[in-house]
Write a protein that holds these residues in place. Structure first.
Motif, short mmCIF file in Angstrom:
data_model
loop_
_atom_site.label_atom_id
_atom_site.label_comp_id
_atom_site.label_asym_id
_atom_site.label_seq_id
_atom_site.Cartn_x
_atom_site.Cartn_y
_atom_site.Cartn_z
N LEU A 1 -1.49 8.74 -1.05
CA LEU A 1 -1.44 9.09 -2.21
C LEU A 1 -2.05 10.69 -1.12
O LEU A 1 -3.36 10.03 -0.65
CB LEU A 1 -2.32 8.44 -2.92
N THR B 1 -12.05 7.20 1.29
CA THR B 1 -10.83 6.20 0.86
C THR B 1 -11.49 5.36 -0.53
O THR B 1 -10.81 5.66 -1.56
CB THR B 1 -9.62 5.69 2.11
N ASP B 2 -12.39 4.41 -0.07
CA ASP B 2 -13.18 3.49 -1.15
C ASP B 2 -13.41 4.30 -2.38
O ASP B 2 -12.65 4.25 -3.26
CB ASP B 2 -13.91 3.22 -0.20
N ARG C 1 -20.18 3.75 1.56
CA ARG C 1 -18.25 3.55 1.39
C ARG C 1 -17.57 4.19 1.60
O ARG C 1 -17.87 5.48 2.65
CB ARG C 1 -17.91 3.49 -0.17
N VAL D 1 -13.01 7.30 -3.25
CA VAL D 1 -11.54 7.60 -4.76
C VAL D 1 -11.00 7.07 -4.97
O VAL D 1 -10.86 7.29 -6.36
CB VAL D 1 -11.80 8.66 -3.01
N ARG D 2 -10.87 5.95 -4.50
CA ARG D 2 -9.59 4.77 -4.93
C ARG D 2 -10.13 4.35 -6.03
O ARG D 2 -10.02 4.34 -7.24
CB ARG D 2 -9.15 4.06 -3.70
N ASP D 3 -11.77 4.22 -5.82
CA ASP D 3 -12.42 3.10 -7.07
C ASP D 3 -12.86 4.36 -8.26
O ASP D 3 -12.88 3.78 -9.56
CB ASP D 3 -13.82 2.73 -6.79
N ALA E 1 -11.09 7.20 -8.93
CA ALA E 1 -9.63 7.48 -9.99
C ALA E 1 -9.41 5.85 -10.31
O ALA E 1 -8.50 6.33 -11.54
CB ALA E 1 -8.64 7.02 -8.76
N VAL E 2 -8.79 4.78 -9.83
CA VAL E 2 -8.36 2.94 -10.87
C VAL E 2 -9.58 3.32 -12.15
O VAL E 2 -9.49 2.90 -12.98
CB VAL E 2 -9.12 2.38 -9.36
N GLU F 1 0.34 -1.14 -0.07
CA GLU F 1 -0.28 -0.11 0.15
C GLU F 1 1.19 0.85 0.12
O GLU F 1 1.20 0.95 1.06
CB GLU F 1 -1.26 0.04 0.92
#
Length: 119
Positions: free
Chosen positions: A11, A35-36, A32, A38-40, A42-43, A8
């Motif tokens: 960011l 973090t979850d 959610r 924004v991560r999803d 962005a990915v 990990e």
């Protein structure tokens, strides 16, 4: 586990409070964490960009078959035909009989008259 093996990576971003509020609201609606969420997001956005720029490779024979399929006659998809033949929920007999083109035009002309009186 040593630092080099860490899976990990942090960011950090600076964002306006209004952006954070929107993200938090949407994340809460999805159940959610920020973090979850924004991560999803962005990915998913990164995958979209990569897919847009990824070359499609195929053999000359494969390309010839692909072009032949595109050039051939279209075949109806039964599920799509059924979908387009089905009436939309807002197109029921009760609502379509109450609202016709004439009543829409009357409403538009009444709005024009009302807006003219205000000036």
């Amino acid at each position: 586990m040593s630092r080099a093996e860490r899976k990990e990576h942090p960011l950090s971003m600076r964002m306006p409070e209004t952006d954070i509020a929107i993200i938090d609201r949407a994340a809460a609606l999805r159940g959610r964490s920020r973090t979850d969420f924004v991560r999803d997001a962005a990915v998913r956005a990164a995958e979209d960009v990569l897919m847009e720029t990824a070359p499609i490779r195929m053999s000359p024979a494969g390309f010839k078959a692909f072009m032949a399929t595109l050039s051939g006659p279209a075949a109806p998809v039964p599920e799509m035909v059924e979908l387009f033949e089905r009436a939309a929920p807002w197109e029921s007999n009760a609502s379509s009989s109450n609202v016709d083109t004439g009543s829409r035009e009357e409403g538009a002309s009444k709005r024009k008259i009302r807006s003219g009186k205000r000036r």
